[in-house]
Scaffold this active site. Structure first.
Site, PDB file in Angstrom:
ATOM      1  N   GLY A 132     -11.847   0.485   8.459  1.00  0.00           N
ATOM      2  CA  GLY A 132     -11.931   1.350   7.276  1.00  0.00           C
ATOM      3  C   GLY A 132     -12.858   2.520   7.570  1.00  0.00           C
ATOM      4  N   GLY A 160     -13.039   6.300   5.828  1.00  0.00           N
ATOM      5  CA  GLY A 160     -13.394   6.510   4.427  1.00  0.00           C
ATOM      6  C   GLY A 160     -14.759   7.146   4.231  1.00  0.00           C
ATOM      7  N   GLN A 161     -15.204   7.144   2.964  1.00  0.00           N
ATOM      8  CA  GLN A 161     -16.459   7.825   2.606  1.00  0.00           C
ATOM      9  C   GLN A 161     -17.651   7.243   3.361  1.00  0.00           C
ATOM     10  OE1 GLN A 161     -17.919   7.300  -1.402  1.00  0.00           O
ATOM     11  NE2 GLN A 161     -19.239   9.089  -1.284  1.00  0.00           N
ATOM     12  N   ASP A 172      -8.867   2.302  11.400  1.00  0.00           N
ATOM     13  CA  ASP A 172      -8.425   2.513  10.023  1.00  0.00           C
ATOM     14  C   ASP A 172      -6.912   2.348  10.020  1.00  0.00           C
ATOM     15  OD1 ASP A 172      -9.981   4.132   7.476  1.00  0.00           O
ATOM     16  OD2 ASP A 172      -7.789   4.081   7.394  1.00  0.00           O
ATOM     17  N   ASP A 202      -4.302  -2.264  10.816  1.00  0.00           N
ATOM     18  CA  ASP A 202      -4.145  -2.632   9.407  1.00  0.00           C
ATOM     19  C   ASP A 202      -4.838  -3.982   9.232  1.00  0.00           C
ATOM     20  OD1 ASP A 202      -3.365  -3.447   6.920  1.00  0.00           O
ATOM     21  OD2 ASP A 202      -1.217  -3.122   7.235  1.00  0.00           O
ATOM     22  N   ILE A 203      -5.887  -4.023   8.423  1.00  0.00           N
ATOM     23  CA  ILE A 203      -6.642  -5.267   8.264  1.00  0.00           C
ATOM     24  C   ILE A 203      -5.759  -6.386   7.720  1.00  0.00           C
ATOM     25  CG2 ILE A 203      -7.530  -4.659   5.960  1.00  0.00           C
ATOM     26  CD1 ILE A 203      -9.376  -6.718   8.637  1.00  0.00           C
ATOM     27  N   TYR A 231     -11.712  -5.328  -9.084  1.00  0.00           N
ATOM     28  CA  TYR A 231     -12.595  -4.990  -7.971  1.00  0.00           C
ATOM     29  C   TYR A 231     -13.857  -5.859  -8.001  1.00  0.00           C
ATOM     30  CZ  TYR A 231     -15.720  -1.870  -5.260  1.00  0.00           C
ATOM     31  OH  TYR A 231     -16.604  -1.335  -4.360  1.00  0.00           O
ATOM     32  N   LYS A 285     -15.189  -8.644  -5.331  1.00  0.00           N
ATOM     33  CA  LYS A 285     -16.492  -8.549  -4.658  1.00  0.00           C
ATOM     34  C   LYS A 285     -17.326  -9.801  -4.916  1.00  0.00           C
ATOM     35  CE  LYS A 285     -16.162  -4.531  -2.610  1.00  0.00           C
ATOM     36  NZ  LYS A 285     -16.076  -4.450  -1.152  1.00  0.00           N
TER      37      LYS A 285
HETATM   38  P1  NAD Z   1     -12.915   4.574   1.002  1.00  0.00           P
HETATM   39  O1  NAD Z   1     -11.788   4.319   0.091  1.00  0.00           O
HETATM   40  O2  NAD Z   1     -13.478   5.929   1.108  1.00  0.00           O
HETATM   41  O3  NAD Z   1     -12.531   4.095   2.475  1.00  0.00           O
HETATM   42  C1  NAD Z   1     -11.818   2.917   2.743  1.00  0.00           C
HETATM   43  C2  NAD Z   1     -11.072   3.112   4.034  1.00  0.00           C
HETATM   44  O4  NAD Z   1     -10.330   1.917   4.283  1.00  0.00           O
HETATM   45  C3  NAD Z   1     -10.066   4.271   4.001  1.00  0.00           C
HETATM   46  O5  NAD Z   1     -10.263   5.141   5.073  1.00  0.00           O
HETATM   47  C4  NAD Z   1      -8.716   3.581   4.078  1.00  0.00           C
HETATM   48  O6  NAD Z   1      -7.745   4.318   4.793  1.00  0.00           O
HETATM   49  C5  NAD Z   1      -9.090   2.298   4.811  1.00  0.00           C
HETATM   50  N1  NAD Z   1      -8.097   1.250   4.583  1.00  0.00           N
HETATM   51  C6  NAD Z   1      -7.388   1.004   3.449  1.00  0.00           C
HETATM   52  N2  NAD Z   1      -6.538   0.005   3.651  1.00  0.00           N
HETATM   53  C7  NAD Z   1      -6.700  -0.404   4.913  1.00  0.00           C
HETATM   54  C8  NAD Z   1      -6.090  -1.388   5.716  1.00  0.00           C
HETATM   55  N3  NAD Z   1      -5.092  -2.152   5.234  1.00  0.00           N
HETATM   56  N4  NAD Z   1      -6.503  -1.559   6.988  1.00  0.00           N
HETATM   57  C9  NAD Z   1      -7.481  -0.768   7.490  1.00  0.00           C
HETATM   58  N5  NAD Z   1      -8.089   0.213   6.792  1.00  0.00           N
HETATM   59  C10 NAD Z   1      -7.695   0.388   5.521  1.00  0.00           C
HETATM   60  O7  NAD Z   1     -14.049   3.509   0.613  1.00  0.00           O
HETATM   61  P2  NAD Z   1     -15.621   3.617   0.870  1.00  0.00           P
HETATM   62  O8  NAD Z   1     -16.212   4.313  -0.290  1.00  0.00           O
HETATM   63  O9  NAD Z   1     -15.892   4.105   2.233  1.00  0.00           O
HETATM   64  O10 NAD Z   1     -16.013   2.077   0.699  1.00  0.00           O
HETATM   65  C11 NAD Z   1     -16.065   1.208   1.807  1.00  0.00           C
HETATM   66  C12 NAD Z   1     -16.507  -0.154   1.320  1.00  0.00           C
HETATM   67  O11 NAD Z   1     -17.746  -0.050   0.622  1.00  0.00           O
HETATM   68  C13 NAD Z   1     -15.531  -0.812   0.325  1.00  0.00           C
HETATM   69  O12 NAD Z   1     -15.531  -2.203   0.553  1.00  0.00           O
HETATM   70  C14 NAD Z   1     -16.138  -0.518  -1.021  1.00  0.00           C
HETATM   71  O13 NAD Z   1     -15.801  -1.489  -1.946  1.00  0.00           O
HETATM   72  C15 NAD Z   1     -17.614  -0.583  -0.693  1.00  0.00           C
HETATM   73  N6  NAD Z   1     -18.430   0.169  -1.657  1.00  0.00           N
HETATM   74  C16 NAD Z   1     -18.336   1.535  -1.738  1.00  0.00           C
HETATM   75  C17 NAD Z   1     -19.103   2.224  -2.669  1.00  0.00           C
HETATM   76  C18 NAD Z   1     -19.036   3.718  -2.800  1.00  0.00           C
HETATM   77  O14 NAD Z   1     -19.631   4.270  -3.747  1.00  0.00           O
HETATM   78  N7  NAD Z   1     -18.364   4.429  -1.904  1.00  0.00           N
HETATM   79  C19 NAD Z   1     -19.965   1.506  -3.519  1.00  0.00           C
HETATM   80  C20 NAD Z   1     -19.987   0.113  -3.440  1.00  0.00           C
HETATM   81  C21 NAD Z   1     -19.241  -0.545  -2.462  1.00  0.00           C
HETATM   82  N1  SER Z   2     -18.640   3.318  -6.182  1.00  0.00           N
HETATM   83  C1  SER Z   2     -17.872   2.144  -6.323  1.00  0.00           C
HETATM   84  C2  SER Z   2     -16.812   2.326  -7.376  1.00  0.00           C
HETATM   85  O1  SER Z   2     -17.038   3.102  -8.267  1.00  0.00           O
HETATM   86  C3  SER Z   2     -18.763   0.991  -6.715  1.00  0.00           C
HETATM   87  O2  SER Z   2     -18.439  -0.087  -5.939  1.00  0.00           O
HETATM   88  O3  SER Z   2     -15.812   1.681  -7.292  1.00  0.00           O
END
Ligand code: NAD
Ligand code: SER
Length: 317
Positions: free
Chosen positions: A8, A11-12, A34, A52-53, A142, A146
């Site tokens: 992944g 992503g962000q 990813d 793909d996970i 969600y 979690k």
């Molecule tokens: P994001 O959506 O920006 O990135 C997720 C990435 O996973 C994407 O690049 C997507 O292409 C990839 N992905 C989706 N399906 C996939 C698959 N089947 N196989 C492989 N890759 C795949 O999410 P993020 O914000 O980077 O969050 C990452 C983790 O952190 C998540 O578990 C999210 O729940 C957790 N999280 C994020 C935040 C936040 O504010 N960004 C807050 C709390 C928790």
């Molecule tokens: N930033 C995340 C969301 O809004 C919190 O896990 O889904």
């Protein structure tokens, strides 16, 4: 020698985590992966593997044949998108975790990082300075995924000695890539729209206070947690972590100090109910005690950095 796989990575969080891990170790030691076919520009300086996970066999084969030691599993559907696709969200958020936990249980991995979220809390949780141990009745798909994930992480640690570590991230704020479908995304989008349009229509109401954190703090916390001596890690579900807290109205006021003509309006949608079920602020004293966590970025600093750095050309709407 460590060999790290970030799943992944496009992503962000993943894009910035890959950069930080490659700076800390070496480019060759950190494989970004990813489901996206094309490696995002920002992490093109090192190895990339499309994975793909949900393809359990392909992931197992890759981890074993490449002698991967550590996995950071970031692939998931976030809160707002998960409400629109509940079945798929449950599948993606849970099956991927089991694939990685099982690899560690079988001795193929040394360490796992898997992120949890403030979404594990729900409407019955005390929402100011939410404690580490408290009522947890999440009301979103969600949040349920979690919370279940946290329980399984702790179970695999207790029963099979799997070294899995986790943080309940607050809403994360960054400018290098756009957020991926969360309820806290407004706190990123607002900076792009302030700069591009001078105005922003917020999908949460003005006084919705939520815990937030600047990405550099979140990345540092992740690496510090993973490096902490195992005996210091007293929590194998997920650690509460706190950065700052603010409301849309408070954030807009800070933006207005820098862009005086900035205007905000409010049109709450389905994400309001999600936000209303989450804490306003977090007590992270266990993270402070166990691995010396201390945040650096205040809301004022975040506003300054975001307005200086967001590139509205990234926006698609
Ligand atoms: P994001 O959506 O920006 O990135 C997720 C990435 O996973 C994407 O690049 C997507 O292409 C990839 N992905 C989706 N399906 C996939 C698959 N089947 N196989 C492989 N890759 C795949 O999410 P993020 O914000 O980077 O969050 C990452 C983790 O952190 C998540 O578990 C999210 O729940 C957790 N999280 C994020 C935040 C936040 O504010 N960004 C807050 C709390 C928790
Ligand atoms: N930033 C995340 C969301 O809004 C919190 O896990 O889904």
């Amino acid at each position: 020698m460590k060999k790290i796989l970030v799943i992944g990575a496009g992503g962000q969080i993943g894009s910035e985590l890959v950069i930080a891990l490659r700076n800390k170790f070496s480019k060759e030691q950190v494989i970004a992966s990813d489901v996206k076919e094309i490696c995002p520009d920002i992490i093109q300086d090192g190895p990339y593997q499309q994975l793909d996970i949900l393809n359990r066999e392909a992931v197992r084969e890759f981890v074993i044949s490449n002698n991967i030691t550590d996995v950071y599993l970031l692939a998931a559907l976030l809160s707002a998108t998960a409400e629109k696709h509940p079945d798929f969200a449950w599948k993606l958020n849970m099956e991927g975790l089991f694939t990685i936990l099982d690899l560690a249980k079988e001795g193929h991995l040394k360490q796992i990082f898997w992120p949890s979220s403030i979404a594990v809390f729900g409407p019955t949780t005390p929402n100011v300075n939410t404690p580490q141990y408290t009522i947890m009745e999440p009301s979103t798909v969600y949040g349920i995924s979690k919370q279940a994930g946290e329980r399984w992480c702790e179970y695999y640690n207790n029963k099979f000695n799997v070294d899995v570590r986790s943080i309940r991230y607050p809403g994360l704020i960054s400018y290098t890539s756009l957020p991926g479908g969360g309820t806290t995304d407004y706190a990123v989008d607002i900076f792009y729209k302030a700069k591009r349009d001078g105005k922003f229509d917020c999908f949460l109401s003005e006084n919705t206070e939520l815990p937030m954190m600047y990405m550099a703090d979140a990345i540092r916390a992740t690496i510090e947690l993973m490096e902490a001596p195992s005996e210091n890690i007293t929590i194998r579900s997920a650690y509460n972590l706190s950065g700052c807290s603010f409301t849309p109205k408070g954030l807009a006021a800070k933006i207005k100090k820098i862009i005086p003509a900035f205007e905000i309006t409010y049109t709450p949608d389905f994400r309001q109910q999600i936000a209303d079920s989450w804490p306003k602020s977090i007590d992270d004293s266990f993270a402070r005690k166990d691995w010396n966590w201390e945040e650096e970025f205040t809301t004022d600093k975040i506003v300054e950095i975001m307005l200086n750095n967001v590139n509205p050309a990234l926006l698609t709407t």
